[in-house]
Design a protein around this motif. Structure first.
Motif, mmCIF file in Angstrom:
data_model
loop_
_atom_site.group_PDB
_atom_site.id
_atom_site.type_symbol
_atom_site.label_atom_id
_atom_site.label_comp_id
_atom_site.label_asym_id
_atom_site.label_seq_id
_atom_site.Cartn_x
_atom_site.Cartn_y
_atom_site.Cartn_z
ATOM 1 N N TYR A 189 1.282 -0.899 -0.347
ATOM 2 C CA TYR A 189 -0.160 0.177 0.243
ATOM 3 C C TYR A 189 0.943 1.395 -0.049
ATOM 4 N N ILE A 190 0.816 2.178 -0.986
ATOM 5 C CA ILE A 190 1.121 3.455 -1.501
ATOM 6 C C ILE A 190 0.513 4.376 -0.845
ATOM 7 N N GLN A 191 0.943 5.038 0.107
ATOM 8 C CA GLN A 191 0.405 6.246 0.255
ATOM 9 C C GLN A 191 0.291 7.534 -0.193
ATOM 10 N N LEU A 192 -0.663 8.419 -0.586
ATOM 11 C CA LEU A 192 -0.449 9.306 -0.705
ATOM 12 C C LEU A 192 -1.268 10.508 0.373
ATOM 13 N N GLY A 193 -1.828 10.589 0.836
ATOM 14 C CA GLY A 193 -2.456 11.914 1.698
ATOM 15 C C GLY A 193 -3.974 12.369 1.865
ATOM 16 N N PRO A 194 -4.207 13.117 2.550
ATOM 17 C CA PRO A 194 -5.751 14.017 2.710
ATOM 18 C C PRO A 194 -6.544 13.655 1.084
ATOM 19 N N GLU A 195 -7.382 13.301 0.881
ATOM 20 C CA GLU A 195 -8.070 13.353 -0.459
ATOM 21 C C GLU A 195 -8.226 14.869 -1.086
ATOM 22 N N ASN A 196 -8.144 14.569 -2.375
ATOM 23 C CA ASN A 196 -8.706 15.872 -3.294
ATOM 24 C C ASN A 196 -8.408 15.262 -4.302
ATOM 25 N N ASP A 197 -8.900 16.385 -5.055
ATOM 26 C CA ASP A 197 -9.528 16.080 -6.695
ATOM 27 C C ASP A 197 -8.767 16.009 -7.310
ATOM 28 N N GLY A 198 -7.272 16.409 -7.351
ATOM 29 C CA GLY A 198 -6.088 16.442 -8.530
ATOM 30 C C GLY A 198 -5.257 14.817 -7.876
ATOM 31 N N ASP A 199 -5.107 13.954 -7.168
ATOM 32 C CA ASP A 199 -4.567 13.130 -6.436
ATOM 33 C C ASP A 199 -5.834 11.674 -6.697
#
Length: 402
Positions: A189-199
Motif C-alpha cells: 500500500y502506497i499512501q499519498l495523503g488526504p483526499e483531493n480532486d487532483g490526486d
C-alpha cells in the motif's frame, strides 16, 4: 419476495446501516416494523446465545482467507481508533441481553442519523418516512431545532487516520489463521495523503493505465500467483494505491521484490508511451467516470457513499474528470515519480502487509516489521490525520454560498 420488499442490516464498526428496498408505498411500514423490533428487543436466552455464536464465527471467519486477512490488517493499521478482532471477540464473550438492550436504547437516542430515500417517491412521502423513523429516536442534547442528524454544532463526527510521513516504510507480518493454508498474501500500500480532486484523478488514471500490465506481468508472464490486482484506495478520506498478490508458490518477500521491479520498469513504460496512447488512456478513464449507473441500486450506493463518508459532493466524478482532462503527460510522469519512484524523498509512504504460511515463517521479518503487539508503537510513529465529516448544516452553507 411476495411483498416485493427486501431488507438488510449491516454493522461496520462505527455505524449501523439499515437498507430497505421495494415498493415505495410499503417502505414506511417496513421501516417502522424494523425499528420497533429494535426498540422492543427482548430475545429468548437461547436465541440470544445462538446469535452471539453466529457473530463470533463470522468475526473469526472474516480473516481466514489470507487476502482478507491482509486487507483487515491494513485497515486496522490505518484506522487509529479501530478495535482489533480479538478485542471485539473478548467484548462479545461478556455481552448479555441486558447489555444489548441498554446499547440499543443509547443507539436510538444518541446516535447520529441520516436517511436517504431514492427512487419513485414524492417529497411528502420522503418526509413521511423520516417522520416514521424519527418516532423511534430521541433527540440528542447537542441537537437544536433544524439541525442535521450528524451531530450538532458542538459534536462533529471525526475519524483519526494514520498518515505516514515522507519516506516511512512499515511491514506488518502475520501467520495465516488456518495452519493448513498453502497460500501467502502480500499487500503493498502506497499512501499519498488526504483526499483531493487532483490526486484522486491521477490515481484513477494510473489504475486505468496500470491494471492490465500489472496483471499481465505478474500473473500471466511470471506466474506469481492466482490472484493479482491493483487499484485506488480511499480509506475515510486518505488516498492510496494498493498492489495485491496471493500466491501458493512464492513467499511475501519474493512477491514484493517483483512488485518493486514492476514499479521501477513502469516508469520507463510511461516515459516511452506515445502522446496518442497516453491521451487514449485519459479518454478511457474519463469515459469510465461518465458511465451511467446500470441499476437504481448502483446509483443509490454511489449517493450513499457521499453521505456516509460526510462529503455530500454528489457531482464529485465531474470534478475528477476536469482534473483528469487537464493532466498532461509530463505532469503525470512527475507525479508518478514523486509518489511511486524508488528514489523519491517526498513520497515513499508505504505500508506492506505480509500474510505467510508456516513454510515461509522464517523469511518475512526485517528491521521495518511490526506485529499485532507493536500496533501501538506504529501509531506513535506516524502522523494523525483527523477526518471531520461535514454536517448537513455546513453543506447547506456551501450550497448557499455562505
Amino acid at each position: 419476495d411476495v411483498a416485493g420488499l427486501a431488507t438488510s442490516v449491516y454493522s461496520c464498526q462505527e455505524r449501523l446501516e439499515i437498507k430497505v428496498e421495494g415498493f415505495s408505498h410499503k417502505l414506511p411500514t417496513l421501516v417502522g416494523e424494523i425499528l420497533e423490533g429494535m426498540a422492543k428487543f427482548s430475545p429468548a436466552p437461547e436465541r440470544f446465545e445462538a446469535s452471539k455464536e453466529f457473530v463470533k464465527r463470522s468475526l473469526k471467519n472474516s480473516i481466514v482467507k489470507p487476502s482478507r486477512h491482509a486487507t483487515y490488517l491494513r485497515l486496522m493499521s490505518l484506522q487509529m481508533d479501530a478495535w482489533p478482532l480479538e478485542f471485539q471477540l473478548a467484548a462479545l464473550e461478556k455481552l448479555g441481553v441486558e447489555d444489548t438492550k441498554a446499547f440499543i436504547a443509547r443507539l436510538l437516542s444518541e446516535a447520529h442519523k441520516q436517511v436517504l430515500l431514492h427512487g419513485n417517491a414524492t417529497l411528502a412521502e420522503a418526509n413521511g418516512l423520516v417522520s416514521t423513523a424519527a418516532g423511534f429516536f430521541g433527540k440528542r442534547e447537542d441537537e437544536g431545532e433544524g439541525e442535521g442528524e450528524r451531530g450538532g454544532a458542538g459534536a462533529p463526527h471525526t475519524k483519526n487516520m494514520a498518515q505516514l510521513k515522507p519516506g516511512q516504510r512499515f511491514v506488518h507480518s502475520a501467520l495465516v489463521q488456518n495452519p493448513s493454508e498453502q497460500n501467502n498474501a502480500s499487500e503493498v500500500y502506497i499512501q499519498l495523503g488526504p483526499e483531493n480532486d487532483g490526486d484522486y484523478a491521477a490515481l484513477s488514471l494510473l489504475e486505468q493505465i496500470m491494471y492490465e500490465p500489472f496483471f499481465d506481468t505478474l500473473r500471466t508472464k511470471e506466474q506469481l500467483g492466482y490472484s493479482v490486482h491493483c487499484g485506488l484506495r480511499n480509506t475515510f478520506g486518505m488516498l492510496g494505491f494498493c498492489f495485491v498478490v496471493v500466491s501458493s508458490k512464492f513467499g511475501p518477500l519474493h512477491i514484493e521484490e517483483r512488485v518493486d521491479t514492476f514499479l521501477s520498469d513502469f516508469s520507463k513504460t510511461l516515459a516511452d508511451m506515445s502522446a496518442a496512447e497516453y491521451q487514449q488512456h485519459v479518454k478511457s478513464a474519463v469515459e469510465a467516470k461518465h458511465q451511467q449507473d446500470q441499476t437504481l441500486t448502483e446509483e443509490t450506493e454511489r449517493h450513499w457513499d457521499q453521505i456516509s463518508m460526510g462529503r455530500y459532493n454528489f457531482f464529485q466524478r465531474n470534478h475528477h474528470v476536469v482534473e483528469m482532462s487537464k493532466l498532461e503527460k509530463q505532469t503525470f510522469l512527475d507525479w508518478y515519480a514523486k509518489h511511486f519512484g524508488q528514489e523519491s524523498s517526498e513520497g515513499g509512504r508505504r505500508l506492506t502487509v505480509r500474510i505467510f504460511n508456516p513454510d515461509h515463517k522464517d523469511c518475512v521479518a526485517d528491521d521495518r516489521s511490526y506485529s499485532d503487539g507493536d500496533l501501538l508503537n506504529f501509531r506513535e510513529e506516524v502522523d494523525v490525520f483527523t477526518k471531520t465529516f461535514k454536517t448537513p448544516q455546513s453543506v447547506a452553507k456551501l450550497v448557499k454560498g455562505e
